[in-house]
Design an enzyme around this catalytic site. Structure first.
Site, PDB file in Angstrom:
ATOM      1  CB  CYS A 165      60.828 102.000 -76.641  1.00  0.00           C
ATOM      2  SG  CYS A 165      62.559 101.700 -76.299  1.00  0.00           S
TER       3      CYS A 165
HETATM    4  C1  UGA Z   1      60.857 100.558 -80.576  1.00  0.00           C
HETATM    5  C2  UGA Z   1      60.804 101.163 -81.978  1.00  0.00           C
HETATM    6  O1  UGA Z   1      60.424 100.156 -82.920  1.00  0.00           O
HETATM    7  C3  UGA Z   1      62.155 101.761 -82.373  1.00  0.00           C
HETATM    8  O2  UGA Z   1      62.030 102.409 -83.633  1.00  0.00           O
HETATM    9  C4  UGA Z   1      62.567 102.787 -81.307  1.00  0.00           C
HETATM   10  O3  UGA Z   1      63.815 103.378 -81.601  1.00  0.00           O
HETATM   11  C5  UGA Z   1      62.668 102.076 -79.962  1.00  0.00           C
HETATM   12  O4  UGA Z   1      61.364 101.541 -79.648  1.00  0.00           O
HETATM   13  C6  UGA Z   1      63.093 103.090 -78.939  1.00  0.00           C
HETATM   14  O5  UGA Z   1      62.311 104.013 -78.670  1.00  0.00           O
HETATM   15  O6  UGA Z   1      64.230 103.054 -78.468  1.00  0.00           O
HETATM   16  P1  UGA Z   1      61.690  98.232 -79.564  1.00  0.00           P
HETATM   17  O7  UGA Z   1      61.078  98.672 -78.284  1.00  0.00           O
HETATM   18  O8  UGA Z   1      63.064  97.674 -79.549  1.00  0.00           O
HETATM   19  O9  UGA Z   1      61.745  99.443 -80.619  1.00  0.00           O
HETATM   20  O10 UGA Z   1      60.757  97.116 -80.151  1.00  0.00           O
HETATM   21  P2  UGA Z   1      59.762  96.935 -81.386  1.00  0.00           P
HETATM   22  O11 UGA Z   1      60.428  96.157 -82.435  1.00  0.00           O
HETATM   23  O12 UGA Z   1      59.137  98.234 -81.765  1.00  0.00           O
HETATM   24  O13 UGA Z   1      58.656  95.997 -80.698  1.00  0.00           O
HETATM   25  C7  UGA Z   1      57.881  96.480 -79.610  1.00  0.00           C
HETATM   26  C8  UGA Z   1      56.802  95.498 -79.249  1.00  0.00           C
HETATM   27  O14 UGA Z   1      55.797  95.443 -80.268  1.00  0.00           O
HETATM   28  C9  UGA Z   1      57.277  94.057 -79.040  1.00  0.00           C
HETATM   29  O15 UGA Z   1      56.669  93.533 -77.890  1.00  0.00           O
HETATM   30  C10 UGA Z   1      56.793  93.338 -80.290  1.00  0.00           C
HETATM   31  O16 UGA Z   1      56.531  91.975 -80.062  1.00  0.00           O
HETATM   32  C11 UGA Z   1      55.502  94.095 -80.577  1.00  0.00           C
HETATM   33  N1  UGA Z   1      55.060  94.029 -82.003  1.00  0.00           N
HETATM   34  C12 UGA Z   1      55.834  94.544 -82.977  1.00  0.00           C
HETATM   35  C13 UGA Z   1      53.839  93.452 -82.306  1.00  0.00           C
HETATM   36  O17 UGA Z   1      53.101  92.974 -81.420  1.00  0.00           O
HETATM   37  N2  UGA Z   1      53.429  93.402 -83.623  1.00  0.00           N
HETATM   38  C14 UGA Z   1      54.174  93.925 -84.613  1.00  0.00           C
HETATM   39  O18 UGA Z   1      53.744  93.868 -85.789  1.00  0.00           O
HETATM   40  C15 UGA Z   1      55.409  94.493 -84.291  1.00  0.00           C
END
Ligand code: UGA
Length: 415
Positions: free
Chosen positions: A260
């Protein structure tokens, strides 16, 4: 209510299961015969918390026959919108779904509502979906309603977040269209924003782009902290008390992956460029994120010669709680290690089989065997990595596993 969901990915399947749990009659459509078979056998096709349990409790009719959506009062379009190889977005599945609905509309006399859930560039519902639906000879706003209502579910937490949403955004063609989804979600006590179709599409892209930018900002601060001998997590803690900043999504590390955030940034960059605007911040976030994963390799090279060394990877999923490896940082890291002629061994609690499809040539071992490698890289923050005994090892940590600090040589990417 009789509801049809088109597309049984993690969003479509979660929505279908949760709506069925809320008492609706559900039909789930997907062209993938294996998915149809699995779901009819009550086996989820994805690793998603609570989904398997819920699937056992509800009755969902799963099929690949679009003709079955005839009686549905509301039809959700939840198909994938992947990026093409050249970075542009493929709307093929959305177009196909709209054509299927259009065929059904031709035969229908009663009003029904179509809700686009797939993440799409601003203007898609108005300029592509509605014209396709109207090819049925039926008119939007008169014979059928149409909304664009983005989903904000994260992988791993999708069921919980569906049941406890932060907000409901409904982009509506007209008032009657917008009333439909709100009826379905009337039991949720959350902020509701009713807006137009384009704005709803933009809210989704802007939200994910903001999250990606927030992560990259914190990674930049983390890189500076590393140079100055400061712990970026302490800094984030101090920043997060300010509710204008907020404490979430400030975890510095090797960057964001998944299906995403990277994709939605790309969609927004492309949409901006089409208007002649150069979105410099967003482009930089994408470029910066690509480089951030390789920081682990830079740090590793300070301690060992990579050519011929055995390097163990802890974590292949793009984040904990999922078996999804799409755009996982581990992919870039493995590519770089193989280029440096290192021998790569990898472990993940649930994502090995997905990663194997991309890298059949590397070794897949138990988490204990990873400890015998010349050096260990931590690439996903699975809680279970806190159970390992890192004493005597070389560990480069991209995700802040506190237990790993007991290693003989320990380096955090931003701390
Ligand atoms: C993301 C959004 O958070 C959701 O709100 C959205 O609905 C979704 O995309 C979508 O468009 O369907 P997601 O892809 O499941 O959700 O994952 P996230 O929890 O956002 O994490 C994304 C990436 O960022 C991961 O690789 C995670 O490790 C990284 N991340 C997250 C960080 O490096 N640091 C952080 O503080 C948080």
């Amino acid at each position: 209510m009789k509801v049809c969901v088109i597309g049984a990915g993690y969003i479509g399947l979660t929505i279908a299961v949760c709506l069925a749990k809320m008492g609706n009659e559900l039909l789930l459509l997907d062209i993938d015969a294996q998915k149809v078979k699995n779901i009819n056998n009550k086996t989820s096709t994805i690793h998603e918390n609570f989904l398997d349990e819920l699937l056992q409790q509800v009755d969902i009719e799963m099929s690949s026959d679009p003709g079955k959506m005839e009686g549905a009062e509301t039809i959700f379009i939840c198909v994938g919108t992947p990026l093409n190889k050249n970075g542009s977005m493929s709307l093929e599945q959305v177009v196909e779904a709209a054509k299927q609905v259009s065929e059904v509309l031709k035969r229908r006399e009663d009003y029904c509502l179509i809700v686009v859930k797939s993440t799409v560039p601003p203007g898609t519902t108005e300029d592509i979906v509605i014209p396709l639906l109207q090819k049925s000879g039926k008119k939007a706003g008169k014979d059928f309603g149409i909304c664009m209502s983005p989903e904000f579910l994260s992988a791993g937490k999708a069921v919980y977040e569906f049941m406890n949403p932060s907000r409901i955004v409904v982009g509506q063609y007209d008032k009657r269209s917008g009333d439909g989804p709100l009826k379905l979600f009337s039991s949720f006590n959350v902020p509701i924003l009713r807006t137009n179709l384009r704005t709803a599409e933009m809210i989704k892209l802007a939200s994910n782009s903001f999250l990606a930018t927030k992560i990259s900002f914190m990674n930049e601060i983390g890189n500076i902290c590393k140079q100055l001998g400061i712990d970026a997590y302490e800094v984030a803690k101090g920043m997060g008390f300010d509710d204008r900043i907020g404490s979430k999504f400030l975890n510095a590390g090797i960057g964001f992956g998944g299906s995403c955030l990277p994709k939605d940034l790309n969609i927004l960059v492309a949409a901006a460029k089409e208007t002649g605007y150069a979105p410099r911040i967003l482009e930089e976030v994408l470029e910066f994120n690509d480089k951030q994963a390789l920081k682990l390799i830079e740090l590793l090279k300070k301690h060992i010669l990579l050519n011929g060394a055995t390097v163990g990877l802890l974590g292949l999923a793009f984040k904990p709680g999922t078996d999804d490896v799409r755009d996982s940082r581990a992919i870039r890291i493995v590519e770089a290690l193989l280029k440096e002629r290192a021998v790569v061994k990898a472990y993940d609690p649930v994502a090995i089989s997905n990663f194997k499809k991309l890298f059949p040539q590397i070794g897949y071992v138990s988490r204990e065997e990873i400890l015998n490698c010349d050096a260990i890289l931590i690439t996903t923050e699975w809680e279970e990595f806190n159970e390992l005994d890192y004493r005597g090892r070389i560990v480069i940590d991209g995700r802040r596993i506190l237990k790993a600090r007991e290693a003989k040589i320990y380096e955090g990417v931003c701390w």
